[in-house]
Design a protein around this motif. Structure first.
Motif, short mmCIF file in Angstrom:
data_model
loop_
_atom_site.label_atom_id
_atom_site.label_comp_id
_atom_site.label_asym_id
_atom_site.label_seq_id
_atom_site.Cartn_x
_atom_site.Cartn_y
_atom_site.Cartn_z
N UNK A 1 141.74 71.23 32.34
CA UNK A 1 142.82 72.74 32.92
C UNK A 1 143.88 72.39 31.97
N UNK A 2 143.96 71.14 30.96
CA UNK A 2 145.45 71.27 29.93
C UNK A 2 144.89 72.01 29.10
N UNK A 3 145.33 73.13 28.44
CA UNK A 3 145.88 73.84 27.09
C UNK A 3 145.97 73.00 25.53
N UNK A 4 145.79 73.57 24.89
CA UNK A 4 145.71 72.85 23.56
C UNK A 4 146.78 72.63 23.85
N UNK A 5 147.70 71.03 23.36
CA UNK A 5 148.68 70.94 22.36
C UNK A 5 149.50 69.99 23.98
N UNK A 6 148.18 70.44 24.82
CA UNK A 6 149.64 69.73 26.29
C UNK A 6 148.74 68.18 26.56
N UNK A 7 150.23 67.59 27.18
CA UNK A 7 149.35 66.25 27.10
C UNK A 7 149.67 65.74 28.82
N UNK A 8 149.22 64.64 29.48
CA UNK A 8 149.28 64.31 30.79
C UNK A 8 150.44 62.61 30.60
N UNK A 9 151.40 62.40 31.16
CA UNK A 9 152.24 61.74 30.92
C UNK A 9 152.75 61.18 32.69
N UNK A 10 152.35 60.31 32.52
CA UNK A 10 153.26 59.01 33.84
C UNK A 10 154.30 60.04 34.02
N UNK A 11 154.16 59.95 35.87
CA UNK A 11 155.75 60.42 36.88
C UNK A 11 156.08 59.29 37.35
N UNK A 12 157.46 58.81 36.76
CA UNK A 12 157.98 57.46 37.44
C UNK A 12 159.13 58.21 38.47
N UNK A 13 159.25 56.92 39.03
CA UNK A 13 160.59 57.06 39.70
C UNK A 13 161.64 57.57 39.01
N UNK A 14 161.85 57.42 38.26
CA UNK A 14 162.92 57.90 37.45
C UNK A 14 162.49 59.59 36.97
N UNK A 15 161.71 59.92 36.95
CA UNK A 15 160.95 61.76 37.17
C UNK A 15 161.69 62.16 38.59
N UNK A 16 160.89 61.52 39.55
CA UNK A 16 161.06 62.26 41.08
C UNK A 16 163.17 61.84 41.56
#
Length: 247
Positions: free
Chosen positions: A188-203
Motif C-alpha cells: 500500500x506504500x507509495x514511492x518514497x514512503x517507508x514504515x518506521x517503528x511506532x514507539x511509546x514516545x510517539x504515543x
C-alpha cells in the motif's frame, strides 16, 4: 457571546461570505449558518477567534487560507476543506471529499468519518509552531499524504477491519509523518514512503491530539492510547531526485 444566525438557503456563496464578514466586523463571536448546501469558500481568509457553526453541507475549500477561527460542520463537506489553512480548527461531523487539508500550513482538521483521495496532499510546516494536523476517524482513499513536506496525518480506522486498504500512501512524501491505526501492508506504500517503528514516545506525542479528537466526537480516547499504530515517513527528503538529470 454575540451570536449571529444566517439562513443560507438558496444563497449564492458570494453574498453568504459577505454576510459572514460583515457579522465579524460588527463584533460577532459566533456565527450559525443554517441550510448550507454547497456554498464554497466559507471561512475564506478569516482571522481571529470567531466560531462558525455550519448546519448542512459546505462546498469546496471550506476554511481556505483561514487563520484562527474554529469551524464546526454538522454534516459532510465537499472537496479540499482546510486548503492552505494557516491556523485554527475545522471539525466535520461526517465525511469529506478529495484533497482534504491540501497544502495546509497549520491548525487542525478533524474528520469524524472518511475522506476521499489525496488527503493531506502537499501539507507542510514551518519549524515547530506551525505544524498542520489532519485526523481521520474512519479511512482514506488512495494517495494519502501525497507529496507531504511536513505535519501529521492520523487515521484511526474506527469501525473498519483495517484503517487503510487503498494504495499510494505517502507517495512522494519528503517530510512529515502519516500514522495509521494497526498494521499497513507494504504494497500500500507509495514511492518514497517507508514504515518506521511506532514507539511509546510517539504515543506520548499523539496522545493530546487523540484526546482532542475524541472530545469533539464523543469517543473514548482510552481505546486508542496504545502502540498499535504504523508510522510512515519519507525515505529521503528528495524521493524523486534520481528521476531528473542536470547537465
Amino acid at each position: 457571546m454575540k451570536t449571529v444566525k444566517i439562513d443560507a438557503r438558496g444563497m449564492h456563496y458570494t453574498p453568504l461570505n459577505q454576510k459572514i464578514r460583515a457579522a465579524i466586523a460588527d463584533g460577532a463571536e459566533e456565527i450559525i449558518l443554517d441550510n448550507v448546501l454547497g456554498q464554497r469558500f466559507i471561512g475564506d481568509g478569516l482571522r481571529g477567534n470567531v466560531r462558525i457553526i455550519v448546519n448542512g453541507v459546505p462546498g469546496g475549500d471550506l476554511g481556505i487560507f483561514m487563520s484562527g477561527p474554529t469551524c464546526i460542520v454538522h454534516g459532510n463537506a465537499e472537496h479540499a476543506p482546510g486548503n492552505t489553512m494557516d491556523k485554527g480548527m475545522l471539525v466535520i461531523h461526517g465525511s469529506a471529499g478529495d484533497a482534504v487539508a491540501h497544502s495546509m500550513r497549520g491548525g487542525k482538521v478533524f474528520i469524524k468519518n472518511n475522506i476521499g483521495y489525496r488527503g493531506g496532499i502537499h501539507m507542510k510546516q514551518y519549524e515547530v509552531e506551525a505544524r498542520p494536523i489532519l485526523v481521520v476517524g474512519g479511512t482514506a482513499h488512495s494517495f494519502l499524504g501525497e507529496y507531504m513536506a511536513g505535519g501529521m496525518v492520523l487515521v484511526l480506522g474506527i469501525g473498519k477491519d483495517k484503517a487503510m486498504t487503498d494504495r499510494g500512501i505517502g507517495s512522494g512524501i519528503h517530510g512529515g509523518e502519516i500514522i495509521i491505526r494497526g498494521d499497513v501492508d507494504d504494497y500500500l506504500l507509495g514511492t518514497g514512503a517507508k514504515k518506521f517503528k511506532f514507539t511509546e514516545s510517539d504515543l506520548e506525542r499523539i496522545t493530546p491530539i487523540i484526546k482532542s479528537f475524541c472530545e469533539q466526537f464523543g469517543y473514548d480516547a482510552a481505546e486508542f492510547l496504545d502502540t498499535n499504530y504504523t508510522k510512515i515517513g519519507p525515505v529521503s527528503s528528495r524521493p524523486f531526485a534520481s528521476k531528473y538529470v542536470w547537465e
